[in-house]
Design a protein around this motif. Structure first.
Motif, PDB file in Angstrom:
ATOM      1  N   TYR A   3     122.983 136.381  32.908  1.00 44.81           N
ATOM      2  CA  TYR A   3     122.958 135.087  32.227  1.00 44.81           C
ATOM      3  C   TYR A   3     123.547 134.062  33.185  1.00 44.81           C
ATOM      4  N   LEU A   4     122.846 132.983  33.385  1.00 49.47           N
ATOM      5  CA  LEU A   4     123.336 131.890  34.208  1.00 49.47           C
ATOM      6  C   LEU A   4     123.658 130.713  33.294  1.00 49.47           C
ATOM      7  N   ILE A   5     124.888 130.249  33.333  1.00 52.08           N
ATOM      8  CA  ILE A   5     125.307 129.132  32.487  1.00 52.08           C
ATOM      9  C   ILE A   5     125.701 127.949  33.363  1.00 52.08           C
ATOM     10  N   ILE A 132     125.046 143.406  31.574  1.00 50.89           N
ATOM     11  CA  ILE A 132     124.678 142.030  31.884  1.00 50.89           C
ATOM     12  C   ILE A 132     125.808 141.356  32.647  1.00 50.89           C
ATOM     13  N   ASN A 133     125.438 140.693  33.730  1.00 52.12           N
ATOM     14  CA  ASN A 133     126.411 139.933  34.517  1.00 52.12           C
ATOM     15  C   ASN A 133     126.283 138.449  34.183  1.00 52.12           C
ATOM     16  N   LEU A 134     127.430 137.787  34.145  1.00 57.69           N
ATOM     17  CA  LEU A 134     127.479 136.366  33.805  1.00 57.69           C
ATOM     18  C   LEU A 134     127.750 135.559  35.063  1.00 57.69           C
ATOM     19  N   ARG A 135     126.910 134.570  35.324  1.00 58.75           N
ATOM     20  CA  ARG A 135     127.133 133.615  36.411  1.00 58.75           C
ATOM     21  C   ARG A 135     127.448 132.253  35.806  1.00 58.75           C
ATOM     22  N   LEU A 136     128.485 131.608  36.300  1.00 57.92           N
ATOM     23  CA  LEU A 136     128.920 130.328  35.744  1.00 57.92           C
ATOM     24  C   LEU A 136     128.922 129.255  36.822  1.00 57.92           C
TER      25      LEU A 136
END
Length: 277
Positions: A3-5, A132-136
């Protein structure tokens, strides 16, 4: 899966509402399509520079409307999610007036932490339990490096929380980054939507020139763009009220499912002590 936020904020004090935080989330499987479609529109509309709410003018109104149409088409296709968080002064001022000077200074990052942790309903996002990896991606912070580094560490530690462990969500420290919105079209669109909400909830559409007694051309253009954005939101959620927290309609998982929602954040003593900077 990732997920890219993309996160944007405005801590500017409004007459009625303040501390606006906006974010757009895209899954890695949709990222290329989303970015290509937004950039293709900008190219076709001959928009060569960065788009921002503060740049909205009458001559560029139709181009901005067109870009928002592409953005909201992607929301309706469930290839993007948009969240806006804000505080109503009437409610929050009575609480934060008891804050110390230090607590006031720290509130910017404390609110950002709450936004990341809760606004998208991330803990309800992974029903398949796939890792799932989170990118901020944060628009550049207006603060000194020491505070920024502490904030990044708090965000990084979310990976250790029960909510993130249960949802099989992870965060790599190097994926918590500051960026220039000039280089990220998704962030630019988030800025426009967030700015439009600040504009309308603070009734800036009613402001008039003191000399002429009339509204300026830019104010009129911004109101037209806000109205178009609201119209597109109402296609997703009919009769959408921008001034309240969006209902979950009886199902808490909708905090994640909805492609667009608002959160009118009310501070509390619990939130006040969430982060110790």
């Amino acid at each position: 899966m990732e997920y890219l936020i993309y996160c944007d904020e405005s801590t500017k004090r409004g007459k009625l509402c303040s501390n606006f935080y906006g974010g757009a989330l895209v899954k890695s499987i949709h990222f290329e399509d989303v970015v290509n479609r937004l950039n293709r529109y900008k190219s076709e509309a001959n928009i060569t520079g960065e788009v921002k709410w503060t740049k909205v003018t009458a001559p560029y109104l139709e181009k901005y409307i067109g870009l928002m149409d592409v953005f909201f088409d992607l929301l309706q296709e469930d290839k993007l999610k948009m969240r806006v968080m804000f505080q109503q002064n009437l409610v929050s001022d009575d609480i934060i007036r008891h804050f110390t000077k230090e607590e006031h200074e720290e509130s910017y990052f404390k609110l950002y932490y709450q936004f990341i942790k809760h606004a998208f309903g991330l803990k309800y996002s992974n029903l398949t339990n796939e890792k799932i990896n989170l990118r901020l991606y944060f628009d550049q912070f207006p603060d000194k490096k020491s505070k920024v580094d502490k904030f990044k560490n708090f965000i990084y530690d979310l990976r250790l929380s029960e909510d993130f462990i249960n949802a099989n969500l992870s965060i790599r420290f190097d994926d918590i980054v500051e960026v220039s919105s000039h280089d990220h079209v998704i962030l630019q669109c988030a800025d426009i939507v967030t700015g439009a909400m600040f504009f309308r909830l603070n009734k800036l559409h009613l402001e008039k020139n003191e000399e002429t007694g009339r509204r300026g051309k830019r104010t009129i253009a911004k109101e037209k763009l806000y109205k178009h954005i609201h119209k597109r939101i109402c296609e997703i959620r009919p009769n959408f009220n921008v001034g309240v927290s969006t209902s979950n309609d009886g199902d808490i998982i909708n905090k994640w499912n909805y492609s667009y929602s608002h959160w009118k954040f009310t501070p509390s003593q619990v939130v006040k002590k969430t982060l110790q900077f």
